[in-house]
Design a protein around this motif. Structure first.
Motif, PDB file in Angstrom:
ATOM      1  N   VAL A   1      60.245  29.833  92.854  1.00  0.00           N
ATOM      2  CA  VAL A   1      60.589  29.716  91.509  1.00  0.00           C
ATOM      3  C   VAL A   1      62.101  29.402  91.539  1.00  0.00           C
ATOM      4  N   LEU A   2      62.508  28.200  90.624  1.00  0.00           N
ATOM      5  CA  LEU A   2      63.838  28.059  90.753  1.00  0.00           C
ATOM      6  C   LEU A   2      64.234  27.489  89.305  1.00  0.00           C
ATOM      7  N   VAL A   3      65.707  27.861  89.175  1.00  0.00           N
ATOM      8  CA  VAL A   3      66.207  27.354  88.043  1.00  0.00           C
ATOM      9  C   VAL A   3      66.766  25.944  88.335  1.00  0.00           C
ATOM     10  N   VAL A   4      66.560  24.980  87.445  1.00  0.00           N
ATOM     11  CA  VAL A   4      67.375  23.570  87.759  1.00  0.00           C
ATOM     12  C   VAL A   4      67.793  23.110  86.481  1.00  0.00           C
ATOM     13  N   HIS A   5      68.890  22.466  86.359  1.00  0.00           N
ATOM     14  CA  HIS A   5      69.443  21.744  85.253  1.00  0.00           C
ATOM     15  C   HIS A   5      68.818  20.335  85.142  1.00  0.00           C
ATOM     16  N   ASP A   6      68.592  19.626  86.203  1.00  0.00           N
ATOM     17  CA  ASP A   6      68.108  18.359  86.321  1.00  0.00           C
ATOM     18  C   ASP A   6      66.610  18.110  86.270  1.00  0.00           C
ATOM     19  N   VAL A   7      66.292  17.752  84.997  1.00  0.00           N
ATOM     20  CA  VAL A   7      64.724  17.776  84.449  1.00  0.00           C
ATOM     21  C   VAL A   7      64.187  16.903  85.662  1.00  0.00           C
ATOM     22  N   ASN A   8      64.738  15.992  86.183  1.00  0.00           N
ATOM     23  CA  ASN A   8      64.187  15.195  86.734  1.00  0.00           C
ATOM     24  C   ASN A   8      63.668  15.556  88.216  1.00  0.00           C
ATOM     25  N   VAL A   9      64.457  16.580  88.739  1.00  0.00           N
ATOM     26  CA  VAL A   9      64.289  17.237  90.025  1.00  0.00           C
ATOM     27  C   VAL A   9      63.195  18.118  89.587  1.00  0.00           C
ATOM     28  N   ALA A  10      62.975  18.789  88.502  1.00  0.00           N
ATOM     29  CA  ALA A  10      61.921  19.595  88.081  1.00  0.00           C
ATOM     30  C   ALA A  10      60.875  18.729  88.057  1.00  0.00           C
ATOM     31  N   SER A  11      60.861  17.467  87.597  1.00  0.00           N
ATOM     32  CA  SER A  11      59.500  16.640  87.293  1.00  0.00           C
ATOM     33  C   SER A  11      59.058  16.142  88.722  1.00  0.00           C
ATOM     34  N   CYS A  12      60.062  15.786  89.421  1.00  0.00           N
ATOM     35  CA  CYS A  12      59.544  15.205  90.724  1.00  0.00           C
ATOM     36  C   CYS A  12      59.232  16.210  91.825  1.00  0.00           C
ATOM     37  N   TYR A  13      59.543  17.536  92.032  1.00  0.00           N
ATOM     38  CA  TYR A  13      59.359  18.284  92.943  1.00  0.00           C
ATOM     39  C   TYR A  13      58.403  19.583  92.401  1.00  0.00           C
ATOM     40  N   SER A  14      58.224  19.755  91.251  1.00  0.00           N
ATOM     41  CA  SER A  14      57.780  20.978  90.973  1.00  0.00           C
ATOM     42  C   SER A  14      56.001  20.769  90.554  1.00  0.00           C
ATOM     43  N   ASP A  15      55.419  21.951  90.637  1.00  0.00           N
ATOM     44  CA  ASP A  15      54.014  21.907  90.460  1.00  0.00           C
ATOM     45  C   ASP A  15      53.868  22.202  88.819  1.00  0.00           C
ATOM     46  N   ARG A  16      54.762  23.400  88.470  1.00  0.00           N
ATOM     47  CA  ARG A  16      54.702  23.837  87.074  1.00  0.00           C
ATOM     48  C   ARG A  16      56.367  23.912  86.546  1.00  0.00           C
ATOM     49  N   ILE A  17      56.225  23.805  85.209  1.00  0.00           N
ATOM     50  CA  ILE A  17      57.418  23.770  84.487  1.00  0.00           C
ATOM     51  C   ILE A  17      57.412  25.053  83.593  1.00  0.00           C
ATOM     52  N   VAL A  18      58.382  25.855  83.332  1.00  0.00           N
ATOM     53  CA  VAL A  18      58.399  26.792  82.408  1.00  0.00           C
ATOM     54  C   VAL A  18      59.743  26.513  81.834  1.00  0.00           C
ATOM     55  N   ALA A  19      59.591  26.451  80.362  1.00  0.00           N
ATOM     56  CA  ALA A  19      60.765  26.110  79.581  1.00  0.00           C
ATOM     57  C   ALA A  19      61.248  27.347  78.706  1.00  0.00           C
ATOM     58  N   MET A  20      62.257  27.548  78.521  1.00  0.00           N
ATOM     59  CA  MET A  20      62.786  28.811  77.778  1.00  0.00           C
ATOM     60  C   MET A  20      63.799  28.157  76.677  1.00  0.00           C
ATOM     61  N   ARG A  21      63.846  28.896  75.738  1.00  0.00           N
ATOM     62  CA  ARG A  21      64.856  28.649  74.854  1.00  0.00           C
ATOM     63  C   ARG A  21      65.045  30.014  74.102  1.00  0.00           C
ATOM     64  N   GLU A  22      66.570  30.405  73.986  1.00  0.00           N
ATOM     65  CA  GLU A  22      66.860  31.571  73.327  1.00  0.00           C
ATOM     66  C   GLU A  22      65.805  32.800  73.581  1.00  0.00           C
ATOM     67  N   GLY A  23      65.788  32.862  74.995  1.00  0.00           N
ATOM     68  CA  GLY A  23      65.104  34.139  75.151  1.00  0.00           C
ATOM     69  C   GLY A  23      63.627  34.405  75.295  1.00  0.00           C
ATOM     70  N   GLN A  24      63.018  33.138  74.640  1.00  0.00           N
ATOM     71  CA  GLN A  24      61.656  33.167  74.734  1.00  0.00           C
ATOM     72  C   GLN A  24      61.048  31.906  75.427  1.00  0.00           C
ATOM     73  N   LEU A  25      59.717  31.971  75.684  1.00  0.00           N
ATOM     74  CA  LEU A  25      59.096  30.920  76.388  1.00  0.00           C
ATOM     75  C   LEU A  25      58.833  29.935  75.549  1.00  0.00           C
ATOM     76  N   VAL A  26      59.164  28.779  75.659  1.00  0.00           N
ATOM     77  CA  VAL A  26      58.909  27.655  74.596  1.00  0.00           C
ATOM     78  C   VAL A  26      57.455  26.968  75.100  1.00  0.00           C
ATOM     79  N   ALA A  27      57.327  26.918  76.443  1.00  0.00           N
ATOM     80  CA  ALA A  27      56.038  26.162  77.099  1.00  0.00           C
ATOM     81  C   ALA A  27      56.083  26.294  78.567  1.00  0.00           C
ATOM     82  N   GLU A  28      54.733  26.442  78.888  1.00  0.00           N
ATOM     83  CA  GLU A  28      54.391  26.471  80.574  1.00  0.00           C
ATOM     84  C   GLU A  28      53.196  26.013  80.809  1.00  0.00           C
ATOM     85  N   GLY A  29      53.213  25.097  81.967  1.00  0.00           N
ATOM     86  CA  GLY A  29      52.187  24.499  82.473  1.00  0.00           C
ATOM     87  C   GLY A  29      52.510  23.258  83.397  1.00  0.00           C
TER      88      GLY A  29
END
Ligand SMILES: Nc1ncnc2c1ncn2[C@@H]1O[C@H](COP(=O)(O)OP(=O)(O)OP(=O)(O)O)[C@@H](O)[C@H]1O
Ligand SMILES: [Mg+2]
Lengths: 326, 252
Positions: free
Chosen positions: B190-218
């Protein structure tokens, strides 16, 4: 600084440094026992031996307690003495005489008296640690200031209480408080030696975990060290050791600071298995060597703590100035 | 598998994590994205028991992190924090060797030393191994910290911005290494990344957060959309398909 030593080279150097310290300590001890003996050797050796034993006990207690305290609080400037532990111990003793009367205090088993005093000190240590060194990082200057305030509060309270004490009883108190290496009670010395040995042995098993605790709480927890438990045990040890040292010779505020930092510097590591023996040897060196110089060169007898505090105080200020402001 | 069950956390009355529930399956890389202050580090700290939650619980392979003994958990889960300042002076090798502590208890076996050497080599720290951490550049230091965490050899690895300060080559190397760990060793990263393209190219799943809540995951492919990125970061992002990968271009 410039040349990069490899791990094995560093280890060799550490071993050598520790060896040199050991040899130096032996030399000073031998000199202290034998220099300028007039009259009966047996008597001189016995007297000096006892004094030396007191110094060794105090040296180990101060060195170990300071290193442990600095490890669990993650800093290299604060010591139990700077945070007022030793002066609180004096206050506890004074209040004891005031409340119970000198007769009761001196006739109670010193072991019991000591146990009670240590328990109070442990309580203080726990409260201090929880409130000051808990989760949030604090500015070291604020902590130093707090230590100064606490220390002088304890001193003033001690003064106040001792004014209220019957003059006769006050004499007893003074005997309790202003002990020095030249007038250590034999029973007390034996008790202290046993205590310091037991605590040091107990701490020995904690050393690898203390090495990790020194990396900071989060890293330590991440590496599976039960941080809270290790810190509690270390603070317990600190309280007992400070109490022993203070009960034997009264406060020597800056000795611990001096030897802990010097040991880390000379040995080039923070590993407790190295730093603890190094700091203890340095403390023996400082006390026995200092006493030797004072007695032989200047003919003084009991101003050693003044000397140690003078040198230690300078180091303390130097460290404070060098400390990068967070 | 990491199960996060309705975890909440407040600082002085301000809710930083608000009833977050999330299951991270075994094996694969999950990227945690979100704006500054969204609560990513806090979530990671709670999941790795560095920070107690106010309510809710976290289980790693079924073990509650709040009650599992520290040494047991440390052989299952390793964590890298966002900031790693230390008050003691260590050489790189000493630092990395601490990663073996959960296994060795401070006394390195030959196997431990081998793993330390391997980690040093992997992160190209060999020539720097005997330098002190304060004598390194920011990126070199970051590699040393990550090497320590990797040395722990755990099935679950939580990394808070592991690419901090890294140059392009070392960033790519690190992501490849994580990919290898996930694919070949079935480890859970599990990693925190700020570059969405790194997230896009290397990860299987993304978890998005905003103001302490989950916005989306999948799965990454479903989440790499302009709509979601706008919702998470409040910026317009075009998403282009490039050589089979989805690349976000924010400054359009
Ligand atoms: N110790 C603390 N005391 C008070 N508030 C805190 C503390 N730590 C974090 N916060 C607040 O909690 C919120 C979430 O912080 P967190 O560190 O989890 O954010 P983040 O998503 O990791 O951000 P970044 O991308 O900047 O690292 C922030 O608003 C922050 O100000
Ligand atoms: Mg963060």
């Amino acid at each position: 600084m410039t040349a990069v030593l490899t791990g094995p080279q560093r280890a060799t150097r550490r071993r050598r440094t520790l060896l040199v310290l050991g040899v130096l300590t032996l030399a000073v001890v031998a000199a202290y026992l034998t220099v300028d003996v007039t009259g009966s050797w047996g008597y001189a050796l016995q007297q000096r031996g006892r004094r030396l034993a007191a110094m060794a006990v105090v040296a180990v207690a101060v060195a170990v307690s300071t290193v442990l305290f600095q490890t669990v609080t993650n800093n290299r400037i604060l010591t139990p003495e700077i945070m007022g532990f030793d002066r609180l111990f004096v206050l506890i003793q004074t209040v004891g005489v005031f409340v119970l009367g000198a007769a009761t205090v001196t006739t109670t088993d010193p072991r019991l008296r000591f146990a009670v005093e240590v328990v109070v000190l442990i309580g203080f240590g726990a409260v201090l640690y929880r409130s000051l060194f808990g989760r949030t990082e604090r500015d070291v200057y604020v902590l130093v200031l707090l230590g100064v305030v606490l220390g002088s509060t304890f001193t003033s309270l001690t003064l106040l209480v001792s004014r209220l004490i019957d003059p006769n009883e006050f004499l007893t108190l003074q005997d309790l408080l202003f002990a020095s290496f030249t007038s250590v009670d034999r029973q007390m010395l034996a008790l202290s030696a046993v205590l310091v040995a037991l605590v040091t042995l107990g701490v020995w098993r904690l050393l690898p975990r203390l090495d990790v605790v020194a990396l900071g709480r989060d890293t330590a927890v991440g590496l599976g060290v039960e941080h809270r438990r290790v810190v509690d045990r270390a603070l317990l040890a600190v309280a007992v050791l400070v109490a022993v040292a203070t009960a034997l010779v009264g406060p020597i505020t800056f000795l611990g600071l001096l030897v802990a930092n010097l040991a880390r510097q000379l040995l080039g590591t923070h590993r407790h298995a190295w730093v603890l023996p190094g700091a203890a040897l340095l403390a023996v060196l400082a006390l026995a060597g200092g006493q030797l110089v004072l007695e032989q060169l200047f003919g003084f007898n009991s101003s050693l703590s003044v000397m140690v505090n003078f040198v230690g105080g300078i180091v303390f200020i130097a460290l404070l100035i060098r400390e990068p402001r967070q | 598998m990491i199960e996060i069950e309705s975890v909440s956390k407040s600082y002085g009355g301000v809710r930083v994590l608000d009833d977050v529930s999330l299951t991270i399956p075994t094996g694969g890389i999950t990227s945690l994205i979100g704006a500054n202050g969204a609560g990513k580090s806090t979530l990671l700290s709670v999941a790795s028991r560095l920070l107690p939650a106010d309510s809710g619980r976290v289980r790693v392979d079924g073990m509650d992190v709040a009650t599992t003994p520290g040494p047991v958990l440390a052989r299952r889960l390793a964590v890298l924090r966002q900031e790693n300042a230390m008050s003691v002076r260590l050489t790189v090798r000493e630092l990395v060797a601490f990663g073996r502590f959960p296994h060795s208890g401070g006394r390195l076996t030959r196997e431990d030393s081998r793993q330390v050497d391997e980690a040093l080599a992997w992160f190209e720290l060999g020539p720097l191994a005997d330098r002190h951490l304060d004598q390194l550049s920011g990126g070199q230091r970051q590699r040393a910290y990550v090497a320590m965490v990797m040395c722990q050899g755990t099935d679950h690895v939580l990394l808070d911005e592991p690419l901090n300060n890294l140059d392009m080559r070392h960033a790519v190397q690190m992501m490849r290494m994580l990919r290898g760990m996930a694919d070949e060793l079935e480890r859970t990263v599990v990693l925190v990344v700020h570059d969405v393209n790194v997230a896009s190219c290397y990860s299987d799943r993304i978890v998005a957060m905003r103001e302490g809540q989950l916005v989306a995951e999948g799965p990454t492919s479903e989440l790499m959309t302009p709509e979601l990125l706008r919702k998470v970061f409040d910026v317009e992002v075009e998403v282009h398909e490039l050589a089979g990968r989805r690349i976000g271009v924010p400054w359009s």
